[in-house]
Design a protein around this motif. Structure first.
Motif, PDB file in Angstrom:
ATOM      1  N   GLU A  40       0.885  -0.938   0.006  1.00 34.38           N
ATOM      2  CA  GLU A  40       0.504   0.275   0.004  1.00 34.38           C
ATOM      3  C   GLU A  40       1.141   0.972   0.118  1.00 34.38           C
ATOM      4  O   GLU A  40       2.529   1.085   0.480  1.00 34.38           O
ATOM      5  N   CYS A  52      -2.527  -0.134  -3.684  1.00 39.61           N
ATOM      6  CA  CYS A  52      -2.300  -1.188  -3.107  1.00 39.61           C
ATOM      7  C   CYS A  52      -1.739  -2.143  -5.159  1.00 39.61           C
ATOM      8  O   CYS A  52      -2.500  -2.235  -5.139  1.00 39.61           O
ATOM      9  N   TRP A  54     -10.478  -2.908   0.687  1.00 38.81           N
ATOM     10  CA  TRP A  54      -9.396  -2.121   1.485  1.00 38.81           C
ATOM     11  C   TRP A  54     -10.637  -2.267   2.947  1.00 38.81           C
ATOM     12  O   TRP A  54     -11.609  -1.819   3.082  1.00 38.81           O
ATOM     13  N   HIS A  55      -9.618  -1.828   4.409  1.00 37.23           N
ATOM     14  CA  HIS A  55      -9.638  -2.329   5.363  1.00 37.23           C
ATOM     15  C   HIS A  55      -9.177  -0.859   6.375  1.00 37.23           C
ATOM     16  O   HIS A  55      -8.351  -1.032   5.342  1.00 37.23           O
ATOM     17  N   ARG A  56      -9.539  -0.507   7.603  1.00 35.48           N
ATOM     18  CA  ARG A  56      -9.024  -0.178   8.273  1.00 35.48           C
ATOM     19  C   ARG A  56      -8.691  -0.466   9.904  1.00 35.48           C
ATOM     20  O   ARG A  56     -10.151  -0.734  10.414  1.00 35.48           O
ATOM     21  N   ILE A  63     -13.511   3.253  -4.403  1.00 34.74           N
ATOM     22  CA  ILE A  63     -12.734   2.160  -5.007  1.00 34.74           C
ATOM     23  C   ILE A  63     -13.018   1.591  -6.447  1.00 34.74           C
ATOM     24  O   ILE A  63     -13.428   1.435  -7.220  1.00 34.74           O
ATOM     25  N   LEU A  74      -8.487   3.361  -3.586  1.00 39.24           N
ATOM     26  CA  LEU A  74      -8.862   4.166  -2.498  1.00 39.24           C
ATOM     27  C   LEU A  74      -8.578   5.452  -2.912  1.00 39.24           C
ATOM     28  O   LEU A  74      -7.993   5.991  -2.310  1.00 39.24           O
ATOM     29  N   TYR A 118      -5.091   2.097   6.635  1.00 44.57           N
ATOM     30  CA  TYR A 118      -5.090   1.354   5.726  1.00 44.57           C
ATOM     31  C   TYR A 118      -4.621   0.101   5.615  1.00 44.57           C
ATOM     32  O   TYR A 118      -3.428   0.196   5.049  1.00 44.57           O
ATOM     33  N   TYR A 119      -5.587  -0.987   5.339  1.00 48.31           N
ATOM     34  CA  TYR A 119      -5.170  -2.280   4.376  1.00 48.31           C
ATOM     35  C   TYR A 119      -6.185  -2.506   3.010  1.00 48.31           C
ATOM     36  O   TYR A 119      -6.978  -2.460   2.952  1.00 48.31           O
ATOM     37  N   CYS A 120      -5.881  -2.844   2.521  1.00 52.35           N
ATOM     38  CA  CYS A 120      -5.875  -3.644   1.505  1.00 52.35           C
ATOM     39  C   CYS A 120      -6.104  -5.212   1.743  1.00 52.35           C
ATOM     40  O   CYS A 120      -4.708  -5.829   2.251  1.00 52.35           O
TER      41      CYS A 120
END
Length: 124
Positions: free
Chosen positions: A6, A22, A36-38, A70, A81, A94-96
């Motif tokens: 990322e 990402c 995508w998550h956070r 997204i 994102l 933030y993670y993909c």
């Protein structure tokens, strides 16, 4: 094994925008749903947005609707994102993540490969 990297995080003032990227390597993700998550400090990781393998379907958390977008470029094996109108409460890592083949999901349990995350900090 797939590697996800990322980028694009940083410090921004409230109301500003950031575009997260990402980039994947090691495997083509063109047939996989992506998300995508956070995770904010002291909080559980939460769903932000998901996109189908083709890009034709997207899901958003309620807090992301109307502000985040997204997208994906399968030729570049990259997911994006776009985050607009950022608020201090959007501050998080933030993670993909890679979902399942030909599926789109809001369930974090259906994501099998994760990046290391990028920090987003929104100042008031």
């Amino acid at each position: 094994q797939v590697q996800l990297v990322e980028s694009g995080g940083g410090l921004v003032q409230a109301g500003g925008s950031l575009r997260l990227s990402c980039a994947a390597s090691g495997r083509s993700l063109s047939s996989y749903g992506m998300g995508w998550h956070r995770q904010a400090p002291g909080m559980e990781r939460e769903f932000v947005a998901a996109i189908s393998w083709s890009g034709s379907s997207t899901y958003y958390a309620d807090f992301a609707k109307g502000r985040f977008t997204i997208s994906r470029d399968n030729a570049k094996n990259t997911v994006y994102l776009q985050m607009n109108s950022l608020k201090p409460e959007d501050t998080a890592v933030y993670y993909c993540a890679v979902g399942r083949r030909f599926r789109i999901s809001i369930d974090l349990g259906e994501y099998d490969d994760w990046g290391q995350g990028t920090q987003v900090t929104v100042s008031s």
